[in-house]
Design a protein around this motif. Structure first.
Motif, mmCIF file in Angstrom:
data_model
loop_
_atom_site.group_PDB
_atom_site.id
_atom_site.type_symbol
_atom_site.label_atom_id
_atom_site.label_comp_id
_atom_site.label_asym_id
_atom_site.label_seq_id
_atom_site.Cartn_x
_atom_site.Cartn_y
_atom_site.Cartn_z
ATOM 1 N N SER A 153 0.656 1.628 -0.236
ATOM 2 C CA SER A 153 1.892 0.848 -0.227
ATOM 3 C C SER A 153 1.594 -0.624 -0.002
ATOM 4 N N LEU A 154 2.234 -1.473 -0.796
ATOM 5 C CA LEU A 154 2.099 -2.911 -0.572
ATOM 6 C C LEU A 154 2.619 -3.308 0.801
ATOM 7 N N GLN A 155 3.535 -2.532 1.349
ATOM 8 C CA GLN A 155 4.093 -2.871 2.652
ATOM 9 C C GLN A 155 3.119 -2.589 3.789
ATOM 10 N N GLY A 156 1.995 -1.943 3.472
ATOM 11 C CA GLY A 156 0.994 -1.718 4.491
ATOM 12 C C GLY A 156 0.471 -3.001 5.104
ATOM 13 N N ALA A 190 6.985 -6.480 -7.040
ATOM 14 C CA ALA A 190 6.598 -5.368 -6.179
ATOM 15 C C ALA A 190 7.376 -4.099 -6.507
ATOM 16 N N CYS A 191 8.621 -4.267 -6.944
ATOM 17 C CA CYS A 191 9.513 -3.121 -7.125
ATOM 18 C C CYS A 191 9.555 -2.582 -8.547
ATOM 19 N N VAL A 192 9.230 -3.423 -9.528
ATOM 20 C CA VAL A 192 9.432 -3.086 -10.933
ATOM 21 C C VAL A 192 8.095 -3.039 -11.654
ATOM 22 N N ARG A 262 5.918 6.748 -11.476
ATOM 23 C CA ARG A 262 4.467 6.918 -11.333
ATOM 24 C C ARG A 262 3.748 5.604 -11.041
ATOM 25 N N HIS A 263 4.456 4.467 -11.190
ATOM 26 C CA HIS A 263 3.873 3.161 -10.884
ATOM 27 C C HIS A 263 4.533 2.539 -9.645
ATOM 28 N N ASP A 264 5.005 3.391 -8.746
ATOM 29 C CA ASP A 264 5.607 2.919 -7.500
ATOM 30 C C ASP A 264 4.516 2.281 -6.638
ATOM 31 N N ARG A 265 4.727 1.036 -6.220
ATOM 32 C CA ARG A 265 3.740 0.321 -5.406
ATOM 33 C C ARG A 265 4.135 0.257 -3.934
ATOM 34 N N LEU A 266 5.281 0.825 -3.584
ATOM 35 C CA LEU A 266 5.781 0.722 -2.214
ATOM 36 C C LEU A 266 5.802 2.057 -1.473
ATOM 37 N N VAL A 267 6.044 3.143 -2.179
ATOM 38 C CA VAL A 267 6.024 4.473 -1.588
ATOM 39 C C VAL A 267 4.952 5.286 -2.310
ATOM 40 N N ASP A 268 4.113 5.972 -1.556
ATOM 41 C CA ASP A 268 3.076 6.832 -2.115
ATOM 42 C C ASP A 268 3.672 7.696 -3.226
ATOM 43 N N VAL A 269 3.060 7.646 -4.404
ATOM 44 C CA VAL A 269 3.624 8.340 -5.568
ATOM 45 C C VAL A 269 3.646 9.857 -5.382
ATOM 46 N N ARG A 270 2.930 10.360 -4.388
ATOM 47 C CA ARG A 270 2.933 11.809 -4.135
ATOM 48 C C ARG A 270 4.164 12.255 -3.347
ATOM 49 N N VAL A 271 4.940 11.301 -2.825
ATOM 50 C CA VAL A 271 6.069 11.661 -1.963
ATOM 51 C C VAL A 271 7.198 12.318 -2.748
ATOM 52 N N ALA A 272 7.540 11.789 -3.921
ATOM 53 C CA ALA A 272 8.657 12.364 -4.682
ATOM 54 C C ALA A 272 8.420 13.837 -5.014
ATOM 55 N N HIS A 292 9.455 1.273 -8.304
ATOM 56 C CA HIS A 292 10.100 1.754 -7.093
ATOM 57 C C HIS A 292 11.619 1.856 -7.193
ATOM 58 N N VAL A 293 12.218 1.148 -8.143
ATOM 59 C CA VAL A 293 13.687 1.106 -8.235
ATOM 60 C C VAL A 293 14.116 1.535 -9.641
ATOM 61 N N ALA A 294 13.944 2.812 -9.914
ATOM 62 C CA ALA A 294 14.249 3.324 -11.248
ATOM 63 C C ALA A 294 15.691 3.063 -11.652
ATOM 64 N N GLN A 295 16.606 3.019 -10.674
ATOM 65 C CA GLN A 295 18.010 2.784 -11.007
ATOM 66 C C GLN A 295 18.235 1.375 -11.539
ATOM 67 N N LEU A 296 17.317 0.451 -11.259
ATOM 68 C CA LEU A 296 17.365 -0.903 -11.811
ATOM 69 C C LEU A 296 16.556 -1.020 -13.097
ATOM 70 N N GLU A 297 15.426 -0.349 -13.118
ATOM 71 C CA GLU A 297 14.487 -0.516 -14.231
ATOM 72 C C GLU A 297 14.871 0.329 -15.446
ATOM 73 N N VAL A 298 15.244 1.576 -15.219
ATOM 74 C CA VAL A 298 15.632 2.482 -16.324
ATOM 75 C C VAL A 298 16.919 3.219 -15.933
ATOM 76 N N PRO A 299 18.020 2.483 -15.755
ATOM 77 C CA PRO A 299 19.247 3.124 -15.263
ATOM 78 C C PRO A 299 19.787 4.219 -16.174
ATOM 79 N N ARG A 300 19.603 4.105 -17.472
ATOM 80 C CA ARG A 300 20.136 5.121 -18.369
ATOM 81 C C ARG A 300 19.411 6.453 -18.185
#
Length: 324
Positions: A153-156, A190-192, A262-272, A292-300
């Motif tokens: 996580s980048l927040q580390g 960081a999020c997209v 799969r390109h989440d940089r803030l939460v470990d991708v294994r968490v979902a 990290h914010v699929a609702q913003l990046e690919v809302p459809r």
């Protein structure tokens, strides 16, 4: 756990980029909670509540709430200390969950379709586990459920702040060193995963949100204290006793959709995937090339998965008519 069902894309409104939904201040338990509302555009719509992540706001849900407005009467709240809500006394997962529960009760709309992104996902799991009577379905987007390898996580990089007394002062100083334009760009990156998916309108709105943060004297403290509360919840989840978010997730009974990039940089991708395995009645959607914010990046795509969940768990006759 099973794979998420995607509703046909042509069941959604045509492509658009609506402005942020209108909001209002509501005094709840002595402090102001800011809520944005996306009015239903179709008959028989059911209540929905959207909960943002760490450092986000109700504005993060503009596109998804609009795409789902034919089926869901949406409300999105700013958590205490974030967006346009007043600061809170405590910045822990239980404290935030208590505020969400109070809002659902205060709004008088009955049980809701609950959505949470990142920190909002952890909060929503707590709400669904403790108050199943308030949650019709649960949608978790990159939920910040516990993981211990902060190298993922980048927040580390923020962890040293938690060991420093009044680390929020350092965070506030750092905030003051960066121009709002630079901060907005850093947050987006960081999020997209693919910045080309974010319209110029959304970029300008993100910049305006950053300016709101700069004007809020409490923001740095709220951010650091919330991050501390999140890390504390992570550690407790791997210790004996009550308070484990993973154990609580195993008690969730609401039909659940889990979305991960799969390109989440803030939460470990294994968490979902782990979240979908733990929650009994769950569906999983993993998205390549998404952050990290699929609702913003690919809302459809997210909306299609939500509609698939609603079709599976809702009134079959109504959804058959829609499909026809």
């Amino acid at each position: 756990m099973k794979r998420a069902t995607l509703w046909p894309d042509d069941a959604l409104p045509e492509h658009s980029c609506p402005p942020p939904w209108p909001g209002r201040e509501v005094r709840l338990d002595g402090t102001v909670t800011y809520v944005r509302e996306t009015p239903a555009s179709g008959p028989g719509a059911e209540p929905a509540l959207y909960v943002h992540g760490l450092g986000g706001s109700s504005q993060n849900w503009t596109d998804l709430a609009w795409l789902l407005a034919d089926q869901l009467d949406g409300q999105a709240i700013d958590l205490p200390g974030f967006g346009r809500s007043e600061p809170g006394r405590r910045y822990t997962i239980p404290a935030f969950a208590e505020r969400v529960i109070r809002w659902i009760e205060h709004s008088g709309r009955g049980s809701v379709h609950l959505f949470g992104n990142s920190l909002g996902g952890a909060i929503s799991v707590q709400v669904a586990g403790l108050r199943p009577d308030l949650v019709r379905t649960l949608t978790l987007i990159s939920p910040a459920l516990p993981f211990l390898d902060f190298r993922r996580s980048l927040q580390g990089r923020m962890l040293p702040l938690l060991a420093i007394p009044r680390g929020e002062r350092i965070a506030a100083w750092r905030l003051a060193q960066l121009a709002p334009e630079v901060m907005a760009q850093q947050v987006m990156e960081a999020c997209v995963a693919d910045m080309s998916r974010i319209s110029e309108q959304r970029r300008q709105e993100a910049l305006e949100e950053i300016r709101v943060r700069y004007e809020a004297a409490h923001y740095a403290a709220a951010y650091v204290r919330t991050f501390r509360g999140l890390v504390t919840s992570f550690l407790r989840s791997y210790l004996p006793g009550s308070g484990s978010l993973w154990r609580l997730a195993g008690t969730v009974r609401a039909p659940t959709l889990v979305v991960g990039g799969r390109h989440d940089r803030l939460v470990d991708v294994r968490v979902a995937p782990q979240t979908a395995q733990v929650i009994p009645d769950s569906r999983l959607l993993l998205l390549d090339g998404v952050g990290h914010v699929a609702q913003l990046e690919v809302p459809r795509l997210v909306a299609r998965a939500v509609l698939g969940l609603l079709a599976e768990t809702g009134d079959s006759a109504r959804w058959s008519d829609m499909a026809g």
